[in-house]
Design a protein around this motif. Structure first.
Motif, PDB file in Angstrom:
ATOM      1  N   HIS A 255     -13.230  48.889   3.119  1.00  0.00           N
ATOM      2  CA  HIS A 255     -12.831  47.489   3.327  1.00  0.00           C
ATOM      3  C   HIS A 255     -11.380  47.472   3.798  1.00  0.00           C
ATOM      4  CE1 HIS A 255     -16.591  46.255   1.628  1.00  0.00           C
ATOM      5  NE2 HIS A 255     -16.314  46.739   0.431  1.00  0.00           N
ATOM      6  N   ASP A 256     -11.216  47.670   5.085  1.00  0.00           N
ATOM      7  CA  ASP A 256      -9.884  47.805   5.681  1.00  0.00           C
ATOM      8  C   ASP A 256      -9.407  46.434   6.141  1.00  0.00           C
ATOM      9  OD1 ASP A 256      -7.812  49.470   6.107  1.00  0.00           O
ATOM     10  OD2 ASP A 256      -8.652  50.530   7.815  1.00  0.00           O
ATOM     11  N   ARG A 257      -8.968  45.618   5.201  1.00  0.00           N
ATOM     12  CA  ARG A 257      -8.635  44.234   5.515  1.00  0.00           C
ATOM     13  C   ARG A 257      -7.859  43.620   4.358  1.00  0.00           C
ATOM     14  NH1 ARG A 257     -14.806  43.573   4.137  1.00  0.00           N
ATOM     15  NH2 ARG A 257     -14.928  44.941   5.935  1.00  0.00           N
ATOM     16  N   GLY A 294      -2.381  34.949   2.305  1.00  0.00           N
ATOM     17  CA  GLY A 294      -3.142  35.598   3.354  1.00  0.00           C
ATOM     18  C   GLY A 294      -2.311  35.880   4.588  1.00  0.00           C
ATOM     19  N   ILE A 295      -1.529  34.892   5.017  1.00  0.00           N
ATOM     20  CA  ILE A 295      -0.684  35.062   6.209  1.00  0.00           C
ATOM     21  C   ILE A 295       0.382  36.118   5.945  1.00  0.00           C
ATOM     22  CG2 ILE A 295       0.994  33.916   7.706  1.00  0.00           C
ATOM     23  CD1 ILE A 295      -0.657  31.341   7.338  1.00  0.00           C
ATOM     24  N   THR A 307     -10.716  38.582   4.392  1.00  0.00           N
ATOM     25  CA  THR A 307     -11.984  38.221   3.774  1.00  0.00           C
ATOM     26  C   THR A 307     -11.707  37.452   2.496  1.00  0.00           C
ATOM     27  OG1 THR A 307     -14.125  39.065   3.010  1.00  0.00           O
ATOM     28  CG2 THR A 307     -12.198  40.352   2.429  1.00  0.00           C
ATOM     29  N   LEU A 308     -12.512  36.422   2.261  1.00  0.00           N
ATOM     30  CA  LEU A 308     -12.370  35.610   1.059  1.00  0.00           C
ATOM     31  C   LEU A 308     -13.276  36.180  -0.011  1.00  0.00           C
ATOM     32  CD1 LEU A 308     -12.263  32.019   2.598  1.00  0.00           C
ATOM     33  CD2 LEU A 308     -10.409  33.668   2.241  1.00  0.00           C
ATOM     34  N   SER A 338     -13.590  36.280   7.368  1.00  0.00           N
ATOM     35  CA  SER A 338     -14.986  36.491   6.983  1.00  0.00           C
ATOM     36  C   SER A 338     -15.262  35.862   5.626  1.00  0.00           C
ATOM     37  CB  SER A 338     -15.319  37.987   6.948  1.00  0.00           C
ATOM     38  OG  SER A 338     -14.520  38.670   6.011  1.00  0.00           O
ATOM     39  N   LEU A 339     -16.512  35.409   5.494  1.00  0.00           N
ATOM     40  CA  LEU A 339     -16.942  34.729   4.267  1.00  0.00           C
ATOM     41  C   LEU A 339     -18.138  35.462   3.668  1.00  0.00           C
ATOM     42  CD1 LEU A 339     -16.871  30.985   5.402  1.00  0.00           C
ATOM     43  CD2 LEU A 339     -15.125  32.215   4.150  1.00  0.00           C
TER      44      LEU A 339
END
Length: 612
Positions: A255-257, A294-295, A307-308, A338-339
């Motif tokens: 999960h590279d995010r 997030g930003i 991703t949430l 992404s959700l």
């Protein structure tokens, strides 16, 4: 890096797993540190670095003055072989120092099939496996995560289990450790003091006896140990620590995010779901704070996806406003949103279209069961019409791929329920044929089934798992009735699910099996490259235990469960009532429609309320 390590890394797969030095990794001056913690994840770097909990605890501990937390992951077989050959102990990624010299070693336990890796990592560190064999100078071994809700299979190896959310209790335990060292406490004095901290379970302070039939007779607290240890929760989740300056891996991970945790808990009450009960009560983060986090995390890390994260993201009340706030920055900066964790009963096409301007992904739903009767029995609270309406909306909007997840072997399941999965898949396909505006690309429907695993602290904790043979019979029944070329069927290996059920509901005697299997070569049991079912069956036989006794046997209400001294805050009588409702196929409304009185609200401070 010394010459030996350079030579070793040139001979192994993915050497970046073992070098450290990533952007935002925390390196401290040893002279200014009095407590060193090894945060161990008993799987590969790629899996462990994808775990948000690891990132949170890493940040929380490193914000403590005088404390240095380093990451440790299980080395893959090739690296382990080189380390053992060269006499290199397991080390922290940040410093390269052997973790046997650290003060505290903590394991994150998210999956039962990683238990053999816990032992392997202790051995690679040069430490005795069992608490009784360690001396006063040995590091304190702690463990937490969802598997800690049945701590007994690892009880002989772990000094302290942390139950629930670790942001606050981990700090309290470290401060207690530092105090004990200043005041010259013995190891036993430290453990007894740790047991007084809410949320900490010290297994050596409980004596287990068994009945002639093999069931647990008593789990008796020794003097000074609490009768019941209840999980900890973060009271003010909105202001809880979030790793904005997160480590950027030097190799690709799962999960590279950026992962934004929008809320904890779940309003749904699915009767099979341990997480749904264990993470109660519901607590949310403010959408404005989430947008800022997030930003900031994207700017700092350079990640191109957010991703949430939650158990059911579409149940987050201000979801649309949150997405709009993020997209205002994400779209011009080519960052995708992404959700995951969408539900068929509140799927929003408008929302999906907005968040997928940057990158369009497939859709995934988890009906879990093929008939309405069985979905009601497990309290899924999703109807066939909910699913078909969502698919109709998606197919009309241009989607042509849907993944559907189910379980086989759920309590009360019949062959009619199994065949209902094939019928539901065909109805989804027919929905595409009727509503897709462009059929030239065809339709891809993927059906996946796994074997139901009864978990502690759920309404189904007393239920048996179906045998491996019965699971495969149901797989064949389903496969033989699902032959359309547009439908692909995958099923999960029943052997790992069988052992997962054994470990999930095991007692303290199972520790002997885990150690025996490890000595026979068991490790990385969640990986097909290493898993060997025969080895585990031999280990059970050598220890005189039956795995079927743990996995395939129903419990009655009066049986003393191995995990009876730990609590998620959800009352046992509530869980039993939910089990009875399952056999009547009666649903319990979700927490927003009606408070079920499960007991989890009692964990909140006076005056606080559940966000459900």
């Amino acid at each position: 890096m010394d010459r030996t390590m350079e030579i070793i890394l040139s001979r192994v797969q993915k050497p970046a797993r073992y070098t450290g030095g990533e952007y935002n990794a925390v390196v401290k001056d040893r002279k200014k540190v009095d407590t060193r913690v090894a945060l161990c994840f008993p799987d590969t770097y790629e899996i462990g670095m994808s775990n948000l909990g690891v990132r949170i605890l890493y940040g929380v501990m490193n914000e403590m003055p005088g404390v240095w937390c380093e990451r440790v992951f299980a080395p893959w077989g090739d690296m382990e072989e080189e380390m053992r050959r060269e006499g290199i102990s397991l080390y922290g990624l940040e410093s390269g120092d052997p973790i046997e010299d650290f003060d505290i070693i903590g394991f994150s336990l998210g999956y039962e099939m990683a238990y053999s890796n816990v032992l392997n990592m202790l051995d690679l560190a040069g430490l005795p496996l069992r608490t009784e064999d360690r001396d006063e100078e040995s590091p304190l071994i702690i463990a937490g995560g969802t598997c800690a809700y049945d701590p007994e299979p690892l009880a002989p190896f772990v000094d302290v289990f942390s139950l629930g959310e670790g942001e606050e209790v981990t700090v309290e335990l470290i401060e207690l450790f530092r105090r004990g060292r200043r005041e010259g406490w013995s190891r036993q004095e430290l453990l007894l003091a740790a047991a007084q901290i809410p949320g900490l379970y010290v297994p050596s302070l409980y004596e287990v006896t068994y009945r002639p039939d093999g069931t647990v007779d008593q789990v008796r607290p020794k003097p000074g140990a609490p009768e019941l240890v209840t999980k900890r929760i973060v009271q003010d989740f909105d202001k809880a620590y979030f790793p904005v300056k997160t480590i950027v891996p030097s190799t690709e991970i799962v999960h590279d995010r950026v992962m934004l945790e929008v809320f904890r808990g779940c309003i749904r009450g699915c009767r099979f779901c341990q997480a749904g009960y264990a993470y109660r009560p519901v607590r949310s983060r403010d959408p404005k704070r989430l947008v800022e986090q997030g930003i900031a995390a994207c700017k700092d890390s350079g990640y191109q996806e957010i991703t949430l994260s939650s158990l059911s993201t579409s149940d987050y009340r201000p979801l649309e406003g949150l997405c709009d706030g993020l997209l205002e920055w994400c779209e011009p900066n080519k960052v995708s949103l992404s959700l995951p964790s969408l539900r068929a009963d509140n799927f929003s096409m408008g929302l999906m279209e907005r968040v997928q301007h940057v990158r369009k992904s497939g859709l995934t739903f988890a009906p879990e069961a093929g008939t309405q009767r069985l979905r009601d029995a497990i309290n899924k609270n999703v109807t066939e019409e909910d699913l078909l309406n969502s698919c109709r909306t998606a197919f009309s909007g241009g989607w042509n791929a849907v993944k559907l997840y189910f379980m086989l072997g759920l309590p009360t399941e019949t062959d009619e329920d199994v065949l209902g999965i094939a019928d539901l898949a065909r109805k989804v396909l027919q929905t595409w044929r009727e509503h897709a505006p462009d059929k030239r690309r065809g339709c891809r429907i993927t059906v996946s089934t796994s074997c139901f695993v009864p978990k502690p602290h759920t309404a189904f904790q007393w239920e048996p798992q179906v045998t491996r043979e019965e699971y495969l019979r149901r797989v064949k029944l389903l496969r033989d009735n699902m032959r359309d070329r547009s439908i692909t069927y995958h099923w999960h290996d029943p052997d790992t699910s069988f052992l997962e059920a054994v470990f999930a509901r095991g007692d303290r005697r199972v520790a002997d099996v885990i150690e025996t299997a490890w000595r026979m070569g068991a490790k990385f049991d969640s990986w097909s490259e290493y898993f060997d079912m025969d080895r585990w069956l031999q280990a059970f036989q050598r220890c005189g235990l039956s795995p079927e006794f743990y996995a395939n046997r129903a419990r009655d209400r009066e049986e003393v469960l191995p995990w009876s001294r730990v609590s998620t805050g959800v009352r046992a009588d509530f869980l039993w009532h939910e089990r009875e409702m399952a056999y009547q196929a009666v649903i319990t409304p979700d927490c927003r429609k009606q408070c079920t009185g499960c007991g989890a609200n009692m964990l909140l401070r006076k005056g606080d309320v559940c966000d459900a």
